[in-house]
Design an enzyme around this catalytic site. Structure first.
Site, PDB file in Angstrom:
ATOM      1  N   ASP A 182       0.842  -1.197   0.000  1.00  0.00           N
ATOM      2  CA  ASP A 182       0.000   0.000   0.000  1.00  0.00           C
ATOM      3  C   ASP A 182       0.881   1.252   0.000  1.00  0.00           C
ATOM      4  O   ASP A 182       1.380   1.679   1.037  1.00  0.00           O
ATOM      5  CB  ASP A 182      -0.926  -0.010   1.233  1.00  0.00           C
ATOM      6  CG  ASP A 182      -1.885   1.180   1.260  1.00  0.00           C
ATOM      7  OD1 ASP A 182      -1.956   1.899   0.240  1.00  0.00           O
ATOM      8  OD2 ASP A 182      -2.547   1.379   2.292  1.00  0.00           O
ATOM      9  N   LYS A 214       1.588   7.860   0.618  1.00  0.00           N
ATOM     10  CA  LYS A 214       1.946   7.900   2.042  1.00  0.00           C
ATOM     11  C   LYS A 214       3.274   8.632   2.188  1.00  0.00           C
ATOM     12  O   LYS A 214       4.153   8.512   1.341  1.00  0.00           O
ATOM     13  CB  LYS A 214       2.095   6.473   2.592  1.00  0.00           C
ATOM     14  CG  LYS A 214       0.773   5.744   2.784  1.00  0.00           C
ATOM     15  CD  LYS A 214       0.995   4.358   3.353  1.00  0.00           C
ATOM     16  CE  LYS A 214      -0.310   3.601   3.540  1.00  0.00           C
ATOM     17  NZ  LYS A 214      -1.193   4.166   4.580  1.00  0.00           N
ATOM     18  N   ARG A 255     -11.111  -0.529   2.212  1.00  0.00           N
ATOM     19  CA  ARG A 255     -12.576  -0.608   2.264  1.00  0.00           C
ATOM     20  C   ARG A 255     -13.173  -0.788   0.872  1.00  0.00           C
ATOM     21  O   ARG A 255     -14.239  -1.346   0.709  1.00  0.00           O
ATOM     22  CB  ARG A 255     -13.136   0.640   2.959  1.00  0.00           C
ATOM     23  CG  ARG A 255     -12.791   1.920   2.277  1.00  0.00           C
ATOM     24  CD  ARG A 255     -12.970   3.136   3.180  1.00  0.00           C
ATOM     25  NE  ARG A 255     -11.904   3.275   4.169  1.00  0.00           N
ATOM     26  CZ  ARG A 255     -11.839   4.235   5.073  1.00  0.00           C
ATOM     27  NH1 ARG A 255     -12.781   5.148   5.146  1.00  0.00           N
ATOM     28  NH2 ARG A 255     -10.828   4.286   5.938  1.00  0.00           N
TER      29      ARG A 255
HETATM   30  N1  BES Z   1      -3.294   0.111   5.149  1.00  0.00           N
HETATM   31  C1  BES Z   1      -3.704   1.332   5.713  1.00  0.00           C
HETATM   32  C2  BES Z   1      -4.044   1.245   7.185  1.00  0.00           C
HETATM   33  C3  BES Z   1      -2.914   1.027   8.124  1.00  0.00           C
HETATM   34  C4  BES Z   1      -1.991   2.017   8.360  1.00  0.00           C
HETATM   35  C5  BES Z   1      -2.846  -0.158   8.824  1.00  0.00           C
HETATM   36  C6  BES Z   1      -0.989   1.810   9.263  1.00  0.00           C
HETATM   37  C7  BES Z   1      -1.853  -0.361   9.717  1.00  0.00           C
HETATM   38  C8  BES Z   1      -0.922   0.622   9.935  1.00  0.00           C
HETATM   39  C9  BES Z   1      -4.972   1.839   5.017  1.00  0.00           C
HETATM   40  O1  BES Z   1      -5.124   1.482   3.689  1.00  0.00           O
HETATM   41  C10 BES Z   1      -4.895   3.337   5.076  1.00  0.00           C
HETATM   42  O2  BES Z   1      -3.998   3.874   4.542  1.00  0.00           O
HETATM   43  N2  BES Z   1      -5.860   3.915   5.787  1.00  0.00           N
HETATM   44  C11 BES Z   1      -5.897   5.301   5.971  1.00  0.00           C
HETATM   45  C12 BES Z   1      -7.339   5.734   5.802  1.00  0.00           C
HETATM   46  C13 BES Z   1      -7.504   7.205   5.662  1.00  0.00           C
HETATM   47  C14 BES Z   1      -6.928   7.692   4.362  1.00  0.00           C
HETATM   48  C15 BES Z   1      -8.995   7.501   5.731  1.00  0.00           C
HETATM   49  C16 BES Z   1      -5.415   5.618   7.380  1.00  0.00           C
HETATM   50  O3  BES Z   1      -5.750   4.881   8.308  1.00  0.00           O
HETATM   51  O4  BES Z   1      -4.684   6.591   7.524  1.00  0.00           O
HETATM   52 ZN    ZN Z   2      -4.194  -0.308   3.128  1.00  0.00          ZN
HETATM   53 ZN    ZN Z   3      -4.137   2.854   2.335  1.00  0.00          ZN
END
Ligand code: BES
Ligand code: ZN
Ligand code: ZN
Length: 464
Positions: free
Chosen positions: A237, A244, A318
């Site tokens: 990701d 990120k 999601r």
């Molecule tokens: N894979 C990440 C969530 C994640 C981040 C899990 C760090 C474990 C450790 C997910 O796809 C993500 O990036 N979620 C975002 C959502 C936001 C953009 C609404 C998050 O949690 O920052």
């Molecule tokens: Zn993710």
């Molecule tokens: Zn993500």
């Protein structure tokens, strides 16, 4: 069998085993006073604290260091032998009294987990041979083996670097499971995803050369109760175009951790022949950046028919899950469990060790949380708080994929998913970390099974 790496079994008639005396922490002082003077002195010289999990090699009556004592607690002893398993050498049997079979089973599992290490890419130098434990007479070696190999599978899948754990590698894992347990495997790839209405899975994977797929594995007697497992298999990701920043990409190889849990759990269910009709749905994708990546402000279709405005390409989990959940509901299963490394917010709320669990069915989730406690695989129930649904409103589509405000990120992600689940289908969502943030006995830094043992225990009680 992985069993021989950690254990000796009763049917091999092992001889000359050394002994691990299991002593309860509260009973330690009494035990000590009943021991010969040299043992008492030895315990004192070693400043032995006698806390759960502590291990001490003790001299036998000839003054030779052979046997060991290991401290356990009144309950929750899964990891009580993990340090011993890592430290000791040779072959052992347990000496104990008044310990129930569930505790003995857990002690065996924790013994093997204490010896886990991920050495596919770095062979340990001068690694000593694992100490081996005789599985106590009442404990099923097959059940121990099923449990430890399934946990090891989850850990190995998560620990494998992303260049060797791409969508095709998740597909290969499913193929191995299908072949081993005679399941049926259907894989929908790439453009075929669009043809069959899985637009959201396709959108997340469209920017990657490692083409996306939906893995669909079924197993068991069609007349048995239908249980469906759904896993987030984001092999890496990057965040997509909403890339990120800084360190937040470092651990994102583990974003297929939900898929790993689901494969481990499926393996355990099939190995233990639970009388259910199992279905596993895993969306295998890479969220990467290219000229063809999906964009913020795209509006995508979904399997359910709802449209989603992309407000953040990093909220991709999601999206891939929503198509799986809609697909899962079509055959009206008795229950759906989804596992996903879905939000950073879940960690902010509960830290890395306790995954939040959400459900549209109180009975199921209460029972599951109870199992999670008994199994030392703690889950914590969080609310699908209806008022926050408005955070996911879009002015141009049915939903946004990421709320404009940053409150309650784990809840809003779960609420998003709920839109794709039929109201009368019991559904459980586990927002897991799938990772040990630091090393503890039996739980080395790296990939971890979280929620898998809890859900298995629930299913065993309910359907076993
Ligand atoms: N894979 C990440 C969530 C994640 C981040 C899990 C760090 C474990 C450790 C997910 O796809 C993500 O990036 N979620 C975002 C959502 C936001 C953009 C609404 C998050 O949690 O920052
Ligand atoms: Zn993710
Ligand atoms: Zn993500």
């Amino acid at each position: 069998m992985a069993l021989e790496k950690h254990f000796v079994t009763q049917n091999t008639n092992p001889k000359n085993l050394k002994i691990i005396h299991l002593i309860k922490d509260k009973g330690f002082d009494t035990w000590l006073t009943s021991q010969a003077k040299p043992v008492q002195n030895w315990v004192q010289t070693n400043s032995f604290k006698a806390k759960k999990g502590d291990v001490l090699v003790i001299p036998n009556k000839d003054g030779l260091s052979e046997d060991a004592l290991c401290i356990i607690g009144e309950s929750k002893n899964l990891y009580a032998l993990s340090s011993a398993a890592a430290k000791l050498e040779g072959q052992y049997q347990l000496n104990y009294k008044d310990i129930d079979d569930k505790t003995l089973f857990d002690l065996c599992v924790g013994w093997a987990l204490g010896q886990y290490n991920f050495d596919r890419y770095k062979k340990p130098k001068d690694k000593k041979e694992n100490a081996k434990l005789l599985i106590p007479a009442n404990i099923s070696p097959q059940a121990v083996d099923a449990m430890i190999t399934s946990v090891q599978l989850v850990r190995d899948l998560v620990n494998t670097p992303p260049n060797d754990m791409l969508p095709k590698d998740l597909e290969a894992t499913a193929k191995t499971l299908a072949d081993t347990y005679k399941g049926d495997l259907k894989i929908t790839r790439d453009q075929d995803l669009v043809k069959h209405g899985y637009h959201a899975i396709y959108a997340v994977g469209q920017g990657s050369d490692n083409r996306p797929s939906l893995i669909d594995l079924t197993w068991g007697n069609a007349k048995h109760p239908k249980v469906t497992l759904v896993g987030k298999g984001v092999c890496f990701d990057t965040g997509g175009l909403n890339i990120k920043t800084g360190n937040s990409m470092n651990l994102m190889k583990k974003d297929m951790g939900g898929a790993a849990q689901v494969f481990g759990l499926a393996r355990l269910i099939m190995e233990m022949k639970l009388p259910i009709r199992l279905r596993v749905l895993v969306a295998a994708v890479e969220n990467s950046i290219s000229g063809n990546s999906f964009r913020p402000s795209d509006i995508i279709q979904t399997k359910k028919g709802l449209t989603v405005e992309i407000t953040n390409t990093d909220a991709e989990g999601r999206l891939v899950l929503c198509d799986c959940l809609a697909e899962a509901c079509l055959e009206k299963p008795e229950v759906i469990f989804d596992f996903a490394t879905l939000t950073g917010a879940a960690r902010v709320a509960l830290g890395p060790e306790i995954p939040p669990v959400y459900s549209n069915n109180k009975e199921v989730v209460n029972e599951l949380v109870e199992c999670s406690e008994e199994e030392e695989d703690q889950l914590w129930n969080m609310p699908l708080w209806k008022n926050y649904n408005s955070y996911m409103d879009s002015s141009v589509a049915d939903l946004v994929n990421s709320s404009a405000n940053s409150f309650a990120g784990s809840i809003t992600a779960a609420l998003f998913l709920q839109n794709f689940v039929e109201e009368n289908t019991p559904w459980v969502h586990i927002d897991c970390y799938a990772w040990n943030a630091s090393s503890k006995p039996g739980r080395p830094l790296g990939g971890e099974a979280q929620g898998m043992r809890a859900v298995f225990s629930y299913l065993e009680k309910r359907y076993g």
